[in-house]
Scaffold this motif. Structure first.
Motif, mmCIF file in Angstrom:
data_model
loop_
_atom_site.group_PDB
_atom_site.id
_atom_site.type_symbol
_atom_site.label_atom_id
_atom_site.label_comp_id
_atom_site.label_asym_id
_atom_site.label_seq_id
_atom_site.Cartn_x
_atom_site.Cartn_y
_atom_site.Cartn_z
ATOM 1 N N PHE A 109 0.813 -1.213 0.000
ATOM 2 C CA PHE A 109 0.000 0.000 0.000
ATOM 3 C C PHE A 109 0.847 1.264 0.000
ATOM 4 O O PHE A 109 0.471 2.263 -0.599
ATOM 5 N N CYS A 110 1.987 1.232 0.662
ATOM 6 C CA CYS A 110 2.865 2.410 0.697
ATOM 7 C C CYS A 110 3.393 2.768 -0.689
ATOM 8 O O CYS A 110 3.639 3.936 -0.987
ATOM 9 N N HIS A 111 3.583 1.768 -1.538
ATOM 10 C CA HIS A 111 4.157 1.988 -2.864
ATOM 11 C C HIS A 111 3.152 1.739 -3.985
ATOM 12 O O HIS A 111 3.528 1.550 -5.140
ATOM 13 N N LEU A 112 1.876 1.735 -3.667
ATOM 14 C CA LEU A 112 0.848 1.410 -4.642
ATOM 15 C C LEU A 112 0.830 2.368 -5.823
ATOM 16 O O LEU A 112 0.685 1.952 -6.968
ATOM 17 N N SER A 113 0.989 3.653 -5.576
ATOM 18 C CA SER A 113 0.935 4.615 -6.690
ATOM 19 C C SER A 113 2.047 4.358 -7.704
ATOM 20 O O SER A 113 1.851 4.556 -8.904
ATOM 21 N N ASP A 114 3.200 3.891 -7.259
ATOM 22 C CA ASP A 114 4.301 3.568 -8.168
ATOM 23 C C ASP A 114 4.048 2.243 -8.887
ATOM 24 O O ASP A 114 4.323 2.101 -10.077
ATOM 25 N N ARG A 115 3.527 1.274 -8.170
ATOM 26 C CA ARG A 115 3.323 -0.065 -8.718
ATOM 27 C C ARG A 115 2.143 -0.164 -9.667
ATOM 28 O O ARG A 115 2.118 -1.018 -10.541
ATOM 29 N N PHE A 116 1.143 0.684 -9.483
ATOM 30 C CA PHE A 116 -0.095 0.545 -10.238
ATOM 31 C C PHE A 116 0.143 0.612 -11.745
ATOM 32 O O PHE A 116 -0.455 -0.144 -12.509
ATOM 33 N N GLU A 117 0.997 1.495 -12.183
ATOM 34 C CA GLU A 117 1.247 1.670 -13.624
ATOM 35 C C GLU A 117 2.006 0.505 -14.236
ATOM 36 O O GLU A 117 1.818 0.203 -15.410
ATOM 37 N N THR A 118 2.862 -0.155 -13.469
ATOM 38 C CA THR A 118 3.747 -1.166 -14.054
ATOM 39 C C THR A 118 3.424 -2.603 -13.677
ATOM 40 O O THR A 118 3.872 -3.519 -14.355
ATOM 41 N N GLU A 119 2.677 -2.816 -12.623
ATOM 42 C CA GLU A 119 2.400 -4.174 -12.147
ATOM 43 C C GLU A 119 0.905 -4.468 -12.190
ATOM 44 O O GLU A 119 0.103 -3.597 -12.473
ATOM 45 N N GLY A 120 0.559 -5.691 -11.901
ATOM 46 C CA GLY A 120 -0.837 -6.097 -11.837
ATOM 47 C C GLY A 120 -1.396 -6.461 -13.200
ATOM 48 O O GLY A 120 -0.807 -6.181 -14.241
ATOM 49 N N THR A 121 -2.554 -7.114 -13.172
ATOM 50 C CA THR A 121 -3.254 -7.518 -14.388
ATOM 51 C C THR A 121 -4.468 -6.611 -14.559
ATOM 52 O O THR A 121 -5.310 -6.516 -13.668
ATOM 53 N N THR A 122 -4.548 -5.948 -15.706
ATOM 54 C CA THR A 122 -5.668 -5.047 -15.954
ATOM 55 C C THR A 122 -6.939 -5.847 -16.194
ATOM 56 O O THR A 122 -6.983 -6.719 -17.058
ATOM 57 N N ILE A 123 -7.974 -5.553 -15.409
ATOM 58 C CA ILE A 123 -9.274 -6.206 -15.541
ATOM 59 C C ILE A 123 -10.186 -5.348 -16.410
ATOM 60 O O ILE A 123 -10.928 -5.851 -17.242
ATOM 61 N N TYR A 124 -10.143 -4.048 -16.192
ATOM 62 C CA TYR A 124 -10.995 -3.112 -16.922
ATOM 63 C C TYR A 124 -10.243 -1.812 -17.099
ATOM 64 O O TYR A 124 -9.565 -1.343 -16.192
#
Length: 72
Positions: A16-31
């Motif tokens: 959660f502390c680094h979510l703003s940085d990780r959101f653009e580069t990590e994770g699987t886009t659902i929508y």
């Protein structure tokens, strides 16, 4: 920003502390549309995170007026 996590999930604090940085580069886009939903798997815990887009300037001015009149 202060981050408080449930004591049962201490391993999520760093995420959660680094979510703003990780959101653009990590994770699987659902929508992806006006807002974006992404799925993250953090140590076996599946999370879905929503990123909100800033509303258009016109909506910021008009919508509160319309909603205010609806309740009068």
């Amino acid at each position: 920003m202060k981050v408080v996590t449930n004591p049962a999930y201490p391993f999520l604090a760093d995420f959660f502390c680094h979510l703003s940085d990780r959101f653009e580069t990590e994770g699987t886009t659902i929508y992806e549309g006006r807002n974006v939903l992404k799925r993250f798997n953090i140590e076996g815990c599946e999370l879905v995170v929503k990123s909100f887009k800033v509303p258009f300037f016109v909506n910021l001015c008009i919508i509160p007026e319309i909603k205010g009149q609806a309740f009068v």
